[in-house]
Scaffold this motif. Structure first.
Motif, PDB file in Angstrom:
ATOM      1  N   UNK A   1      -2.001  13.248  39.558  1.00  0.00           N
ATOM      2  CA  UNK A   1      -0.581  13.577  38.966  1.00  0.00           C
ATOM      3  C   UNK A   1       0.159  12.790  40.175  1.00  0.00           C
ATOM      4  N   UNK A   2      -0.167  12.948  41.509  1.00  0.00           N
ATOM      5  CA  UNK A   2       0.717  12.203  42.648  1.00  0.00           C
ATOM      6  C   UNK A   2       0.938  10.915  42.446  1.00  0.00           C
ATOM      7  N   UNK A   3      -0.151  10.405  41.876  1.00  0.00           N
ATOM      8  CA  UNK A   3      -0.181   8.697  41.946  1.00  0.00           C
ATOM      9  C   UNK A   3       0.457   8.153  40.648  1.00  0.00           C
ATOM     10  N   UNK A   4       0.408   9.071  39.501  1.00  0.00           N
ATOM     11  CA  UNK A   4       0.886   8.451  38.042  1.00  0.00           C
ATOM     12  C   UNK A   4       2.145   8.948  37.518  1.00  0.00           C
ATOM     13  N   UNK A   5       2.430  10.275  38.262  1.00  0.00           N
ATOM     14  CA  UNK A   5       3.497  11.053  37.568  1.00  0.00           C
ATOM     15  C   UNK A   5       4.775  10.904  38.334  1.00  0.00           C
ATOM     16  N   UNK A   6       5.983  10.951  37.660  1.00  0.00           N
ATOM     17  CA  UNK A   6       7.035  10.898  38.193  1.00  0.00           C
ATOM     18  C   UNK A   6       7.522  12.328  39.068  1.00  0.00           C
ATOM     19  N   UNK A   7       8.119  12.182  40.149  1.00  0.00           N
ATOM     20  CA  UNK A   7       8.400  13.255  40.909  1.00  0.00           C
ATOM     21  C   UNK A   7       8.636  14.572  40.118  1.00  0.00           C
ATOM     22  N   UNK A   8       9.725  14.549  39.327  1.00  0.00           N
ATOM     23  CA  UNK A   8       9.920  15.649  38.455  1.00  0.00           C
ATOM     24  C   UNK A   8       8.917  16.253  37.560  1.00  0.00           C
ATOM     25  N   UNK A   9       8.159  15.681  37.149  1.00  0.00           N
ATOM     26  CA  UNK A   9       7.261  16.121  36.450  1.00  0.00           C
ATOM     27  C   UNK A   9       5.984  16.664  37.148  1.00  0.00           C
ATOM     28  N   UNK A  10       5.557  15.723  38.152  1.00  0.00           N
ATOM     29  CA  UNK A  10       4.430  15.917  39.076  1.00  0.00           C
ATOM     30  C   UNK A  10       4.732  17.339  39.658  1.00  0.00           C
ATOM     31  N   UNK A  11       5.589  17.560  40.380  1.00  0.00           N
ATOM     32  CA  UNK A  11       6.085  18.603  41.189  1.00  0.00           C
ATOM     33  C   UNK A  11       6.124  19.935  40.233  1.00  0.00           C
TER      34      UNK A  11
END
Length: 828
Positions: free
Chosen positions: A247-257
């Motif tokens: 998730x940290x590598x592939x997700x945008x910050x909004x979705x990841x956090x």
């Protein structure tokens, strides 16, 4: 929207992404934002209290993260909302007063201090997610800010009697970890949602993220709520770590956090529920381990995301730099070339070979081996020695013949060394400066022509720079001031005065004038007397004109001296002539005054004579006429027919003599009359005269042709005199016609209005037209037509007084036409 509000809105729009606006809010916005913060704080506090009630140690205190985010983003404007949220949550939780006061103070002070520290450390809140150094600062501040918060809470519990002294340290450490975790878990999603741009998701990326999110939440839910997928629950927990990294590598910050927050809440809820895989340990141990896992996961994800963002920004900067360099290279007029270690060309653009070298084969040749290429800056031997010493060179000029003209090339190069430091050749640029060299040549020719022109001028011209040093002097200056054999270039006038004693005073004064012009930036004009090299003293008209740059600052001056000696001598002679002419004019005025006085005396004598004629001559004529009439009346019977005829002749001649006297007086009066112009209707005047003539001879009839609207700018009285004399003549000379016709009309002659009186009477012979307007000159005898011969003379005098013309045309037996004008009318 007012102007101030519009400016505020525009400034908000122009802020960098994630920056804190430094402008004021409206009270509506302030109230809404603080109310929302207070409500969110209460909700998070309620959830945290529930977790605390489920397990004695507080696993996470999320409201402190919300408070720090609000104070970090909008500063002290959000402080009322934070305070209201803290107070409201404590009231709703029915906490004791000592605990509420101390715990609330810690909940306000800790996020405030943390927000101030972060604002000092980072330029924008978004940098906390985008830079690794800022991420480290965020983690450090989170744990540091949690210290006063935990201490205040423990103090409140101790003051309220909720905790024995032996548990203070353990409880403070757990609270410290819980507050730090609350800051990290809460602030990171909020920063992501307020700092990052909305992600653009493709169908494939959406499916990927959905699968990872479901798998991560499923694994965590199963692990922390007692579902055994693997033999060891801890292995299930470690299986979730790759998904977190994914998730940290592939997700945008909004979705990841957001997913990270949900995962943390799932883990905390399971731990509080008692189904954690670490259930065999005491609750405080579970909480500490869980804190460590969540913090480690957050730090890992935070640093991975920041590093990825820095890498993306570095790649973007590199692409922009490469694009910029490529664009500059394509737009540049320079050609790039390379030489190998043996100083031979091995990479040369076609544009250079085609534009400058033509068909000459250049590849594999050294610069000095190219046929037809001539070195200008240095000989080829010296350039070769420079390159063999592996030294850089700049702007080396060479040329070659291209038909009837030369082509010029400017080259610069630097040595190239490989990774081991060995010489690998040269890399450089060349630029075609043919146009520049041609422009320089044209400039030199133009400068030569201008210098020749300045030298040909007779004026003394000097150009000085802003330091008042001589930079240019034309030939006239050098010939006139002994400067031909002196080093005047770069010297001031004051310095030249020390070497020219004969002209020291003039040069010093010129230097003083130049200093005044340099200070005021205003032109200076005066006259000077100067002794030239030939010993003659001449008068010069001096003009010193300042030169300024684009900013209006003094940049030099031009001094121009024009020899006006001859002109001043001519002016002196003219002044003497003017004085002489003035003296003659004064004498002439005296003579004119004397003649005028004599003329006025003669006019007075003439007026006296006219009075004498009018009175003294009329008396004898009246007596002669009267006594002759008495003789006829009283003694006519005693006289024969011849005697009576004699008496009749005496009476007629005495009456004619009276008429002549009247006509002479009228001619004299008209000659001295002053003209007072006004708009006069000649039609009305002509009809009045016609009525008078018909009244004098009722038995006569004539056809009068008088049109309407014959207006003229003339003296009304004198205009009547003209018409009366002309109409009486016409009336008199048509007496013998069976059908007399008299016409008054208007015509345009040479652009000016002209008038005429025409009749069909006796007419006259044009041979004698010159005698027509002379006094007492008559073309008909008195037996046919009586008269004195003064009338037409009076007409001519009146017309001349008006500045007009009078003319006559006639044919014997067919009538006459008299044309006249009254001169130019007034402008109004």
């Amino acid at each position: 929207m007012t102007g101030q509000t519009a400016v505020i809105a525009r400034q908000d729009d122009d802020l960098p992404e994630g920056a804190v606006p430094a402008i004021g809010w409206s009270w509506q916005r302030w109230l809404a934002v603080n109310g929302l913060i207070g409500l969110a704080y209460c909700l998070l506090a309620a959830i945290s209290f529930q977790l605390r009630e489920a397990s004695a140690p507080v696993p996470m205190w999320a409201p402190i993260g919300l408070a720090m985010f609000a104070l970090l983003r909008d500063g002290k404007r959000c402080l009322p909302g934070v305070a209201a949220g803290v107070a409201t949550s404590l009231l709703l939780a029915h906490q004791t007063l000592p605990f509420a006061l101390l715990h609330g103070a810690g909940q306000i002070l800790a996020p405030w201090v943390g927000a101030q520290i972060l604002n000092r450390f980072v330029e924008r809140p978004a940098h906390l997610l985008e830079r690794t150094d800022a991420a480290l600062k965020l983690l450090t501040v989170a744990y540091a800010a949690a210290v006063p918060s935990a201490c205040a809470t423990v103090a409140g519990m101790a003051a309220a009697g909720l905790m024995p002294a032996g548990q203070w340290l353990d409880t403070a450490s757990v609270l410290w970890l819980g507050d730090a975790l609350g800051i990290i878990v809460t602030i990171l999603p909020l920063l992501a949602w307020t700092s990052g741009r909305a992600p653009t998701l493709t169908a494939g990326r959406l499916i990927e993220q959905s699968v990872v999110i479901v798998a991560l939440l499923g694994v965590l839910a199963a692990t922390f709520f007692g579902v055994r997928l693997l033999a060891d629950p801890v292995l299930q927990l470690y299986a979730a770590l790759p998904l977190v990294v994914w998730g940290a590598l592939r997700f945008p910050p909004r979705i990841g956090w957001s997913v990270f927050l949900a995962s943390s809440l799932v883990a905390l809820a399971g731990t509080a529920h008692g189904t954690s895989p670490l259930g065999q340990y005491p609750m405080n141990v579970q909480i500490v381990v869980l804190h460590g896992l969540i913090t480690l996961s957050a730090a890992t994800a935070l640093f991975i995301g920041a590093a990825m963002h820095e890498k993306q920004m570095a790649r973007r900067a590199l692409r922009e730099s490469e694009s910029h360099f490529r664009a500059l290279t394509l737009l540049s007029a320079d050609w790039h070339w390379e030489l190998d270690a043996s100083l031979h060309y091995f990479r040369l653009p076609d544009e250079l070979t085609g534009a400058h070298f033509g068909d000459v084969e250049v590849d594999g040749c050294a610069p000095w081996e190219i046929p037809g290429e001539e070195a200008l800056t240095l000989p080829w031997v010296l350039l070769r020695q420079t390159m063999e010493r592996h030294e850089a060179f700049r702007d080396f000029l060479s040329r070659r013949r291209d038909g009837a003209r030369w082509r010029y090339l400017a080259s610069s190069g630097e040595p190239v060394f490989d990774a081991q430091g060995a010489f690998a050749g040269y890399r450089g640029v060349s630029r075609d400066i043919t146009a520049e060299m041609q422009a320089r040549e044209a400039l030199r020719e133009e400068e030569f022509r201008l210098r020749a022109l300045v030298d040909a001028l007779p004026e003394l011209i000097v150009l000085k720079d802003k330091h008042l040093r001589w930079r240019l002097a034309n030939r006239a200056v050098l010939d006139a001031s002994f400067l031909k054999k002196m080093a005047w270039l770069g010297a001031t006038s004051e310095e030249l005065a020390a070497h020219l004693p004969s002209m020291a005073d003039v040069l010093k004064k010129n230097h003083e004038i130049a200093q005044e012009v340099a200070l005021s930036c205003k032109p200076h004009h005066e006259e000077q007397r100067m002794t030239l090299a030939d010993g003659q003293e001449r008068v010069f008209e001096v003009s010193v004109i300042p030169l300024t740059d684009d900013d209006g600052k003094f940049n030099g001056l031009v001094s121009v001296r024009r020899d006006v000696s001859t002109q001043r001598e001519v002016e002196r002679l003219q002044a003497e002539r003017v004085k002489s002419v003035q003296s003659l004019n004064d004498e002439l005025e005296k003579r004119v005054g004397a003649r005028t006085a004599a003329l006025e005396s003669a006019i007075k004598e003439l007026e006296a004579f006219s009075y004498s004629v009018s009175h003294d001559l009329r008396a004898p004529l009246r007596a002669l006429d009267g006594f002759s009439r008495l003789l006829v009346e009283d003694y006519g019977d005693l006289l024969d027919e011849q005697g009576r005829e004699y008496l009749a002749r005496i009476r007629r001649n005495s009456q004619r003599m009276g008429e002549l006297i009247d006509d002479l007086l009228e001619l004299s009066r008209v000659s001295r009359a002053e003209v007072h112009r006004s708009l006069t209707n000649l039609s009305d005047v002509a009809r009045d005269i016609a009525h008078e003539l018909e009244a004098e001879a009722p038995d006569r009839h004539a056809l009068w042709v008088i049109p309407e609207g014959l207006w003229v700018d003339a003296d009304p009285g004198l205009a009547r005199v003209v018409l009366e004399n002309l109409l009486r003549n016409a009336w008199k000379f048509t007496r013998l016609q069976a059908q007399p016709r008299i016409e008054v009309g208007q015509a345009v002659v040479d652009g000016q209005p002209s008038y005429f009186v025409r009749d069909n009477g006796a007419g006259f012979d044009m041979t004698y037209v010159g005698r027509l307007f002379a006094p007492f000159q008559r073309l008909h005898n008195n037996r046919e037509f009586d008269g004195s011969g003064i009338g037409l003379a009076i007409v001519q005098r009146v017309i001349r007084l008006h500045g007009g013309q009078v003319a006559a045309q006639g044919v014997p037996g067919q009538g006459a036409t008299f044309s006249f004008s009254f001169g130019a009318a007034r402008p109004d």
